[in-house]
Design a protein around this motif. Structure first.
Motif, PDB file in Angstrom:
ATOM      1  N   ALA A 309       0.857  -1.183   0.000  1.00  0.00           N
ATOM      2  CA  ALA A 309       0.000   0.000   0.000  1.00  0.00           C
ATOM      3  C   ALA A 309       0.901   1.242   0.000  1.00  0.00           C
ATOM      4  O   ALA A 309       2.011   1.217   0.543  1.00  0.00           O
ATOM      5  N   ARG A 310       0.420   2.331  -0.584  1.00  0.00           N
ATOM      6  CA  ARG A 310       1.251   3.540  -0.701  1.00  0.00           C
ATOM      7  C   ARG A 310       0.474   4.775  -0.247  1.00  0.00           C
ATOM      8  O   ARG A 310      -0.751   4.828  -0.367  1.00  0.00           O
ATOM      9  N   TRP A 311       1.228   5.747   0.245  1.00  0.00           N
ATOM     10  CA  TRP A 311       0.651   7.012   0.714  1.00  0.00           C
ATOM     11  C   TRP A 311       1.635   8.121   0.378  1.00  0.00           C
ATOM     12  O   TRP A 311       2.822   8.020   0.668  1.00  0.00           O
ATOM     13  N   GLU A 312       1.141   9.184  -0.230  1.00  0.00           N
ATOM     14  CA  GLU A 312       1.988  10.320  -0.577  1.00  0.00           C
ATOM     15  C   GLU A 312       1.527  11.553   0.191  1.00  0.00           C
ATOM     16  O   GLU A 312       0.329  11.757   0.396  1.00  0.00           O
ATOM     17  N   TRP A 313       2.489  12.346   0.598  1.00  0.00           N
ATOM     18  CA  TRP A 313       2.155  13.606   1.259  1.00  0.00           C
ATOM     19  C   TRP A 313       3.298  14.601   1.047  1.00  0.00           C
ATOM     20  O   TRP A 313       4.420  14.217   0.735  1.00  0.00           O
ATOM     21  N   GLN A 314       2.967  15.852   1.203  1.00  0.00           N
ATOM     22  CA  GLN A 314       3.921  16.936   1.022  1.00  0.00           C
ATOM     23  C   GLN A 314       4.319  17.442   2.398  1.00  0.00           C
ATOM     24  O   GLN A 314       3.462  17.853   3.190  1.00  0.00           O
TER      25      GLN A 314
END
Length: 551
Positions: A309-314
């Motif tokens: 599973a993947r999660w992107e954030w700034q």
């Protein structure tokens, strides 16, 4: 090879036929019956089981018929083929010997099967190979015999393996090969095997330890020993994580993976490492601003979820805007500004007819000429490359009026003297003294302004430089600030009057507290702003900023 002797009756019949033939020829007798050559007739139907050939090795075959029946291409020993009927004639009684020849194969051992319907058999090492059938004397006889071979070799699985998919959840590809036959698979808990092929893909209904049994089956129904391919299939999901943009240096996630015993993480494509337990919060710490990607997967007993599973954030603060100066000169106004955590700016203005426009791209400085009389409201906000904008744009309001010349001052009216700011007032920043003090000028007067509600931190070396740098960026020399004195309060240590200092609508004391560059002194804080100051300090504590972190 040993053979069984023909019966005495058979020899007697053959001898009698010869004697009668000789006597008849000598006397020129004409028999009333059929010619002696056809005295005994045999009609024979041959059935062949499995991969074998049956041939006539002794005896006559009439009408030019074939002496063999070949079904060695029949690899299923449960299938029986019927050959074309043949006819055999003899002077007294017809006798035919048949022999079965099994298929010779590199992978199978075909063995001659027992005959049925024979009058006699010849044995070779205990196996029945040859079959004799005969007609009755001076008569026609119909007989059916069955012979053939059976497959005495089971297929063997020579390889078997599985590979978990890297693109589909809970899916594996199963590869196997065998010496012969076809392949069958049985995904547990199914009770029956189903035909399958090497490279078959199977998706399991839920996470867990799953078993796929495989075997080979030859055309005769012989099966290999089954082999079981067992493995954990895991599925991972991120239940919660940071918003797509955050100013915190730590990001908290909740990751779940049923049946897994641990969670492994990889940040920005880096190496995998154990980072938590399913269902429990895990923290990722990073100091540099930028775009981050977290990949997570469940793990158990050496198996991992191959589809993470993947999660992107700034990671980085929202854009901030600082108005450096706004100078009105007659009918011209020039605004200078800068930003933090930004890539561009947008401006808008409300004013008299023809001087109102919505947000447009702009850059510092912005100069507006030939402004007609009226009231104006100029706004500017920073914007980043992700499309986020400063939620609190800087606002500068001003008015343009045709000046009134007024009386000409004479010698007795030298003009205004030193100015003491009134409450409220505006001033120009001369310099930044420290993390909570400004030197400002209002008219001809210069004086120090302490930011209300701040107290020196317990770790001064930790914030003295960073706090001053932050205040310089927010209130650059030459910029205009709005001052509101906090009545009835005195700065601790100096006894001076503390001030609420605003740059546009931004409260400088609140900004310093939010960055963790000062501590809150509730006794000195303006009553109307204490709640906002306390909230900013709590956010800094949670994010471990400044004095609340490692600094």
């Amino acid at each position: 090879m040993t053979t069984s002797s023909p019966t005495a009756a058979t020899h007697a019949r053959r001898l009698l036929a010869v004697v009668l033939a000789v006597l008849g020829a000598a006397a020129g007798l004409q028999l009333a019956t059929a010619p002696p050559a056809a005295a005994g007739q045999l009609g024979l139907t041959i059935e062949v089981r499995g991969a074998a050939e049956i041939s006539v090795i002794e005896g006559a075959v009439d009408d030019g018929a074939s002496r063999s029946c070949d079904h060695r291409d029949n690899l299923d020993d449960r299938v029986v083929h019927t050959c074309a009927r043949i006819r055999s004639s003899a002077v007294f009684a017809s006798v035919v010997w048949l022999r079965v020849t099994p298929l010779v194969s590199e992978t199978d051992e075909w063995v001659a099967d027992n005959w049925t319907g024979c009058d006699s058999v010849r044995h070779v090492k205990g196996r029945q190979y040859d079959c004799m059938v005969e007609s009755a004397a001076f008569s026609s006889t119909e007989k059916t015999v069955r012979g053939g071979a059976y497959d005495n070799t089971r297929p063997v699985l020579t390889s078997w393996s599985q590979q978990r998919s890297t693109t589909k959840d809970l899916t594996s590809t199963y590869t196997m090969s065998a010496t012969q036959g076809t392949l069958e698979c049985r995904p547990w808990p199914a009770t029956e095997y189903r035909p399958c092929s090497s490279g078959v893909e199977h998706t399991w209904p839920a996470a867990g330890q799953h078993v796929m049994s495989v075997r080979a089956v030859d055309p005769s129904g012989n099966t290999s020993n089954p082999e079981a391919l067992a493995d954990w299939h895991l599925d991972t999901v991120v239940r919660s994580g940071p918003t797509d943009r955050t100013g915190h240096e730590t990001a908290e996630f909740v990751v779940d993976s049923p049946e897994a015993t641990s969670i492994e993480c990889a940040v920005n494509g880096g190496a995998w490492s154990t980072c938590g337990t399913p269902g429990e919060p895990l923290t990722v710490t990073r100091t540099a601003h930028g775009l981050y990607s977290l990949a997570v997967r469940g793990a158990r007993d050496g198996s991992v979820d191959e589809v993470p599973a993947r999660w992107e954030w700034q990671m980085g603060y929202l854009p901030e805007t600082v108005l450096d100066s706004a100078v009105l000169d007659g009918r011209q106004v020039q605004a200078r500004f800068h930003g933090e955590h930004h890539d561009s700016f947008q401006c808008r203005m409300d004013g008299p007819e023809g001087w109102t426009y919505d947000w447009v791209a702009c850059q510092s400085p912005v100069t507006l000429d030939d402004l007609p009389d009226g009231d104006y409201r100029f706004e500017v906000r920073a914007r980043d490359d992700a499309g986020r904008v400063d939620p609190t744009p800087v606002v500068h309001s001003f008015s343009v009026r045709t000046p009134d010349p007024g009386p000409d001052p004479g010698p007795g009216n030298p003009g205004p003297g030193p100015v003491t700011p009134t409450l409220p007032t505006t001033a120009r920043v001369v310099s930044v003294v420290d993390a909570d003090t400004l030197l400002v000028q209002a008219g001809r007067a210069r004086f120090r302004v302490d930011l209300a509600g701040l107290t020196p931190p317990a770790r001064p070396r930790c914030t003295v430089r960073s706090g001053k740098r932050a205040l310089v960026r927010a209130a650059r020399p030459g910029s205009t600030v709005r001052l509101i004195a906090v009545r009835g309060s005195r700065t601790t240590g100096t006894g001076a009057t503390p001030w609420t200092v605003l740059v546009g609508t931004r409260d400088l004391a609140q900004a310093q507290l939010g960055r963790g560059l000062a501590r809150l002194d509730t006794r000195e804080a303006p009553p109307t702003r204490r709640a906002a100051y306390a909230s900013a300090q709590r956010q800094a504590k949670r994010a471990h900023r400044g004095v609340w972190g490692r600094c």
